[in-house]
Motif scaffolding. Structure first.
Motif, mmCIF file in Angstrom:
data_model
loop_
_atom_site.group_PDB
_atom_site.id
_atom_site.type_symbol
_atom_site.label_atom_id
_atom_site.label_comp_id
_atom_site.label_asym_id
_atom_site.label_seq_id
_atom_site.Cartn_x
_atom_site.Cartn_y
_atom_site.Cartn_z
ATOM 1 N N MET A 74 -48.138 -30.874 -35.965
ATOM 2 C CA MET A 74 -47.838 -32.120 -35.273
ATOM 3 C C MET A 74 -48.088 -31.979 -33.774
ATOM 4 N N ARG A 75 -47.724 -30.855 -33.224
ATOM 5 C CA ARG A 75 -47.942 -30.643 -31.789
ATOM 6 C C ARG A 75 -49.433 -30.548 -31.468
ATOM 7 N N ALA A 76 -50.216 -29.985 -32.378
ATOM 8 C CA ALA A 76 -51.664 -29.920 -32.176
ATOM 9 C C ALA A 76 -52.272 -31.320 -32.174
ATOM 10 N N ALA A 77 -51.785 -32.176 -33.077
ATOM 11 C CA ALA A 77 -52.277 -33.554 -33.122
ATOM 12 C C ALA A 77 -51.912 -34.304 -31.844
ATOM 13 N N LEU A 78 -50.722 -34.064 -31.334
ATOM 14 C CA LEU A 78 -50.321 -34.690 -30.080
ATOM 15 C C LEU A 78 -51.220 -34.272 -28.926
ATOM 16 N N LYS A 79 -51.616 -33.010 -28.912
ATOM 17 C CA LYS A 79 -52.505 -32.534 -27.856
ATOM 18 C C LYS A 79 -53.867 -33.216 -27.937
ATOM 19 N N ARG A 80 -54.365 -33.435 -29.157
ATOM 20 C CA ARG A 80 -55.615 -34.186 -29.320
ATOM 21 C C ARG A 80 -55.451 -35.616 -28.803
ATOM 22 N N PHE A 81 -54.314 -36.190 -29.120
ATOM 23 C CA PHE A 81 -53.995 -37.546 -28.676
ATOM 24 C C PHE A 81 -54.026 -37.625 -27.151
ATOM 25 N N ARG A 82 -53.420 -36.640 -26.502
ATOM 26 C CA ARG A 82 -53.420 -36.581 -25.046
ATOM 27 C C ARG A 82 -54.827 -36.362 -24.507
ATOM 28 N N GLN A 83 -55.606 -35.543 -25.193
ATOM 29 C CA GLN A 83 -56.968 -35.248 -24.763
ATOM 30 C C GLN A 83 -57.811 -36.518 -24.718
ATOM 31 N N ALA A 85 -56.555 -39.593 -24.354
ATOM 32 C CA ALA A 85 -56.000 -40.399 -23.262
ATOM 33 C C ALA A 85 -56.599 -39.992 -21.919
ATOM 34 N N ASP A 86 -56.848 -38.702 -21.757
ATOM 35 C CA ASP A 86 -57.388 -38.200 -20.489
ATOM 36 C C ASP A 86 -58.836 -38.625 -20.261
ATOM 37 N N HIS A 87 -59.518 -39.074 -21.307
ATOM 38 C CA HIS A 87 -60.926 -39.470 -21.173
ATOM 39 C C HIS A 87 -61.126 -40.987 -21.149
ATOM 40 N N THR A 88 -60.040 -41.750 -21.183
ATOM 41 C CA THR A 88 -60.196 -43.207 -21.188
ATOM 42 C C THR A 88 -60.431 -43.734 -19.776
ATOM 43 N N ASP A 89 -60.908 -44.965 -19.699
ATOM 44 C CA ASP A 89 -61.218 -45.573 -18.406
ATOM 45 C C ASP A 89 -60.002 -46.304 -17.846
ATOM 46 N N PRO A 90 -59.994 -46.637 -16.561
ATOM 47 C CA PRO A 90 -58.838 -47.290 -15.939
ATOM 48 C C PRO A 90 -58.503 -48.657 -16.520
ATOM 49 N N GLY A 91 -59.457 -49.285 -17.212
ATOM 50 C CA GLY A 91 -59.200 -50.609 -17.783
ATOM 51 C C GLY A 91 -58.507 -50.596 -19.123
ATOM 52 N N SER A 92 -58.159 -49.431 -19.614
ATOM 53 C CA SER A 92 -57.576 -49.306 -20.955
ATOM 54 C C SER A 92 -56.242 -50.031 -21.146
ATOM 55 N N PRO A 93 -55.288 -49.944 -20.215
ATOM 56 C CA PRO A 93 -53.977 -50.572 -20.453
ATOM 57 C C PRO A 93 -54.076 -52.063 -20.769
ATOM 58 N N ASN A 94 -53.388 -52.455 -21.843
ATOM 59 C CA ASN A 94 -53.259 -53.856 -22.275
ATOM 60 C C ASN A 94 -54.551 -54.467 -22.816
ATOM 61 N N ARG A 95 -55.609 -53.667 -22.968
ATOM 62 C CA ARG A 95 -56.870 -54.217 -23.475
ATOM 63 C C ARG A 95 -56.809 -54.361 -24.992
ATOM 64 N N GLN A 96 -57.194 -55.499 -25.516
ATOM 65 C CA GLN A 96 -57.187 -55.731 -26.950
ATOM 66 C C GLN A 96 -58.307 -54.937 -27.627
ATOM 67 N N TRP A 97 -58.139 -54.764 -28.948
ATOM 68 C CA TRP A 97 -59.087 -53.908 -29.654
ATOM 69 C C TRP A 97 -60.507 -54.454 -29.625
ATOM 70 N N ASN A 98 -60.663 -55.771 -29.769
ATOM 71 C CA ASN A 98 -62.018 -56.325 -29.813
ATOM 72 C C ASN A 98 -62.688 -56.291 -28.445
ATOM 73 N N ASP A 99 -61.907 -56.426 -27.372
ATOM 74 C CA ASP A 99 -62.467 -56.270 -26.022
ATOM 75 C C ASP A 99 -62.878 -54.818 -25.794
#
Length: 415
Positions: free
Chosen positions: A227-236, A238-252
Motif C-alpha cells: 500500500m505504501r508503494a502504491a501511495l508513492k506512485r500516486f505521489r510521483q 502528482a509531482d508531474h502534473t501541471d499547475p492547471g490540475s486543481p478542480n479540472r474536470q475529467w473531460n477538460d
C-alpha cells in the motif's frame, strides 16, 4: 460519519411512500448522471430505440459525483421517484429490496439469453446478494493510458514499448524537454480516487486490491509495504502534473491530450468518447494501452436500476428498457458512442475498434480483473478513501503515515 448502507432513517419513509404510478403511464422519468457529449450521444441511442416501443423518456440528469445517491434516495422518500435510474451502489438495491421496491432481473435476463453471455466481471458487478438487480450498460477499465500519437512522436517516445511505470516516468523528461505536459490529471476527488485504485490494482495485484476495496476490507492491508508503494506512485504522478490540475474536470483533462498539449492521461477508457467526439482517429491521432506492467485492471460497469411502482404500464416500459439495454446489437452501438466496451461476449463486433478489442482481450482473464468499489463495496468506506486520497494528493507534506492512520481510524468507525 453517515452510514450510507444502513439508511435506517429512510426505511420507514420508503415503506410509506406513495409512488404515484399513474403519472408514469405515458412518460417515464429516467434519472442519470451523464452530461458530457459522448455520454449524451450514447443515451440518445437507447432513448431513440425505446421510443420505437412507444415509450416517452422524461430526462432527469444530475452531474456525476455530485451526491447523486443522496438525491435518488431523497426523490424516493419525497414521493416523486424515477422509475428508471442509473446507479451501481449495491447498498441502494439492498435497501430497496428490503422495502419491496426492487425489481430483480435474473429471470428476465435468463429468458432472453443475456445472463450466460455476461463476462464474469459484469455478472459480479450487477449481482446483489445472489440476484441480478442491475441492467449493465457499459464496461469500462478505470485506469487505461490514452495518449496523443503526435506528441509522442515529437518527444521521441513510444508508449507501446513501456513495460513498467518506471519506463513511463523515464520518458517524461523527454516530453517536458519537447514542451509538453507529460501527464494530464484532473483535480476533483473522483479522478484522484480512480487513479489510486488503478495504481493499486496494476502495481500490487488483485490480492492487495481486494483486501483494501472489498465489501468487507481487511484492516491489516492498510499498513503494508504494498500500500505504501502504491501511495508513492500516486505521489510521483502528482509531482508531474501541471499547475492547471486543481478542480479540472475529467473531460477538460482529456482535452489537453486531444489538443496536443499533453502526452497522456491515465483515467477510465470513457476518454475515448471524447476523442471520437472531437473527430480524432484511433491509430493516427491517438492510441491506448493498459498501464504498463499491469497485474490487474479495475472494471466499472455502469448500470441501470428499476423501481417497483406496482403499475403495469411502467413495468412494461422498464422491461422493454432492460431488454434494449443488453441487446447485443444495440449495446454495441451504445458503447461506441460512450467510449466503452460491450456488456455481452456475443455483442456485435463489426464496428469495435482496437481499444475495444484490448479491453475485451484483457477481460478474458478473470484472475486479472477487480471491481470498482463503487459497484460492490461499502459506500462509507470508498468515500472515505476518496477523501483521504484527495488530502494526500493535494498536500505534498502529507505523509504515508497520516494516510494509513486516517484509514485505520475510518475502518474502526465504519466496521
Amino acid at each position: 460519519m453517515t452510514k450510507w448502507n444502513s439508511l435506517k432513517r429512510l426505511s420507514l419513509l420508503l415503506a410509506a411512500t406513495p409512488l404515484a404510478a399513474n403519472a408514469w403511464a405515458d412518460e417515464v422519468v429516467v434519472y442519470h448522471t451523464w452530461s458530457k457529449p459522448s455520454e449524451i450521444a450514447a443515451l440518445s441511442v437507447l432513448r431513440d430505440a425505446w421510443a420505437k416501443d412507444g415509450h416517452q423518456w422524461k430526462d432527469l440528469s444530475i452531474a456525476h459525483d455530485s451526491g447523486a445517491n443522496v438525491s435518488l434516495m431523497n426523490m424516493i422518500t419525497g414521493g416523486n421517484p424515477p422509475a428508471i435510474f442509473m446507479n451501481s451502489d449495491p447498498g441502494i438495491y439492498r435497501d430497496l429490496n428490503k422495502q419491496g421496491l426492487g425489481v430483480p432481473l435474473t429471470k428476465l435476463f435468463d429468458s432472453i439469453g443475456a445472463t450466460k453471455n455476461f463476462p464474469p466481471s459484469v455478472l459480479k458487478n450487477i449481482t446483489v446478494d445472489g440476484e441480478i438487480m442491475k441492467a449493465p450498460a457499459t464496461v469500462h477499465i478505470d485506469g487505461m493510458v490514452y495518449y496523443n500519437r503526435h506528441v509522442a512522436e515529437a518527444a521521441g517516445v513510444d508508449p507501446k514499448s513501456w513495460k513498467s511505470l518506471d519506463d513511463l516516468f523515464a520518458a517524461f523528461d523527454k516530453v517536458k524537454a519537447a514542451g509538453y505536459i507529460p501527464i494530464a490529471q484532473g483535480g476533483d476527488q473522483f479522478q484522484k480516487a480512480y487513479l489510486l485504485q488503478a495504481l493499486i490494482a496494476s502495481e500490487e495485484g488483485p490480492d492487495i486490491y481486494n483486501r483494501f476495496y472489498g465489501e468487507k476490507p481487511d484492516r491489516t492491508v492498510i499498513d503494508t509495504p504494498e500500500m505504501r508503494a502504491a501511495l508513492k506512485r500516486f505521489r510521483q504522478i502528482a509531482d508531474h502534473t501541471d499547475p492547471g490540475s486543481p478542480n479540472r474536470q475529467w473531460n477538460d483533462t482529456t482535452n489537453l491530450v486531444i489538443t496536443g498539449k499533453a502526452l497522456l492521461q491515465i483515467h477510465g477508457d470513457w476518454m475515448k468518447g471524447e476523442f471520437m467526439a472531437a473527430q480524432k482517429k484511433l491509430g493516427e491521432d491517438f492510441d491506448c494501452i493498459n498501464i504498463p506492467g499491469t497485474k490487474a485492471v479495475v472494471v466499472t460497469v455502469d448500470s441501470w436500476g428499476f423501481l417497483n411502482t406496482n403499475d403495469a404500464d411502467t413495468a412494461k416500459a422498464q422491461e422493454d428498457f432492460a431488454k434494449l439495454d443488453v441487446d447485443p446489437k444495440l449495446n454495441a452501438e451504445f458503447v461506441l458512442k460512450k467510449g466503452a466496451s460491450p456488456v455481452r461476449t456475443d455483442a456485435d463486433t463489426t464496428n469495435l475498434d482496437a481499444c475495444n478489442k484490448l479491453v475485451l482481450e484483457t477481460l478474458k482473464d478473470p484472475t486479472k480483473q477487480v471491481s470498482n468499489p463503487f459497484n460492490t463495496a461499502d459506500a462509507d468506506w470508498y468515500r472515505t478513501i476518496w477523501q483521504e486520497a484527495d488530502k494526500y494528493w493535494s498536500d505534498p507534506k502529507r505523509t504515508d503515515d497520516e494516510f494509513v492512520q486516517a484509514m485505520q481510524d475510518a475502518y474502526d468507525q465504519i466496521f
